[in-house]
Design an enzyme around this catalytic site. Structure first.
Site, PDB file in Angstrom:
ATOM      1  N   GLY A  95      -1.750  -3.655   9.467  1.00  0.00           N
ATOM      2  CA  GLY A  95      -0.830  -4.164  10.488  1.00  0.00           C
ATOM      3  C   GLY A  95      -0.073  -5.417  10.075  1.00  0.00           C
ATOM      4  CG  HIS A 124      -9.178  -0.953   0.187  1.00  0.00           C
ATOM      5  ND1 HIS A 124      -8.483  -0.980   1.379  1.00  0.00           N
ATOM      6  CD2 HIS A 124     -10.484  -1.088   0.517  1.00  0.00           C
ATOM      7  CE1 HIS A 124      -9.332  -1.120   2.388  1.00  0.00           C
ATOM      8  NE2 HIS A 124     -10.559  -1.176   1.889  1.00  0.00           N
ATOM      9  CG  HIS A 178      -3.777  -2.187  -1.196  1.00  0.00           C
ATOM     10  ND1 HIS A 178      -4.804  -3.093  -1.389  1.00  0.00           N
ATOM     11  CD2 HIS A 178      -4.186  -1.361  -0.201  1.00  0.00           C
ATOM     12  CE1 HIS A 178      -5.781  -2.831  -0.536  1.00  0.00           C
ATOM     13  NE2 HIS A 178      -5.443  -1.778   0.192  1.00  0.00           N
ATOM     14  CB  SER A 219      -0.891   0.008   1.247  1.00  0.00           C
ATOM     15  OG  SER A 219      -1.399   1.314   1.446  1.00  0.00           O
ATOM     16  CG  MET A 279      -8.891   6.367   2.617  1.00  0.00           C
ATOM     17  SD  MET A 279      -7.922   6.707   4.086  1.00  0.00           S
ATOM     18  CE  MET A 279      -7.016   5.154   4.206  1.00  0.00           C
TER      19      MET A 279
END
Ligand code: DX5
Ligand code: ZN
Length: 214
Positions: free
Chosen positions: A175, A64, A31, A6, A35
């Site tokens: 994480g 995503h 990735h 990401s 948002m």
């Protein structure tokens, strides 16, 4: 496991460097965390920036969408060069219609589950998507701690994919590092989104290879 880095935690003033960095690690895809400031309390980037990044690499763009109304921009993300268009089950767009729209454009549709969403919620769509993402943090920010209690959910979805004889990418995001990737792989995940662990690693190529060897 496959590795999908990401770029959320990289320097947005130098995104091209971030992509070159990811390419050098030998990662499997890229990735891209979108948002909207509504579905999650943070904003990142959208189709115009993805379009600018597209000529820089041949890596698969795994997009995503943390958006309340992703259906409004599906065509834009497709035109910008997304390969996988992944929406949240908890969004306010019609799930079936949006998946169908993504597939009609020739893209792979994905569905993501927030930590509070149970495995069973994705079962009605499991044969219509190419990717399922189990969030292992609350979406919105990089650098959070892995939620190990999401592992039974990963296993429940993996079992349902296998029971139906489907081939669906089962991804975890949030994480992930060399240790938590092992835990997620044992639970049944086959693809790891890696953000801050990769960008702060002393040897990102070695870390990528280590996770790919799991
Ligand atoms: C969280 C995003 C991520 C995440 C990954 O909302 O979906 O992809 O930031 O970053 P790390 O690996 O730092 O948790
Ligand atoms: Zn993500």
């Amino acid at each position: 496991m496959k590795v999908s880095p990401s770029i959320l935690t990289c320097d947005f003033a130098h995104l091209a460097d971030g992509i070159a960095f990811v390419e050098r690690t030998g990662a499997d895809m890229l990735h891209l965390d979108v948002m909207d400031g509504v579905f999650v309390s943070n904003m990142s980037f959208g189709p115009p920036i993805i379009k600018c990044l597209r000529p820089l690499t041949r890596m698969t763009f795994d997009v995503h969408l943390m958006m309340k109304y992703p259906d409004r921009l599906i065509r834009d993300f497709s035109d910008a060069g997304a390969d996988i268009i992944n929406i949240h089950l908890e969004c306010d767009s019609p799930i079936d219609k949006t998946i169908e729209h993504i597939r009609t454009l020739g893209k792979t549709a994905g569905l993501t589950l927030k930590p509070s969403t149970p495995a069973q919620a994705v079962f009605p769509y499991i044969d219509k998507v190419g990717l399922i993402l189990v969030m292992t943090v609350e979406p919105g920010f990089g650098g959070q701690s892995f939620m190990q209690d999401m592992m039974p959910k990963v296993t429940a979805i993996k079992n349902e994919i296998d029971r139906r004889g489907l081939s669906v990418i089962l991804q975890v995001d949030g994480g992930i590092n060399a240790d938590t990737a092992v835990i997620a792989a044992k639970a049944g995940a086959d693809t790891a989104v890696v953000g801050s662990a990769l960008f702060t690693s002393a040897d990102p190529t070695a870390l990528t290879h280590q996770i790919q060897a799991i």
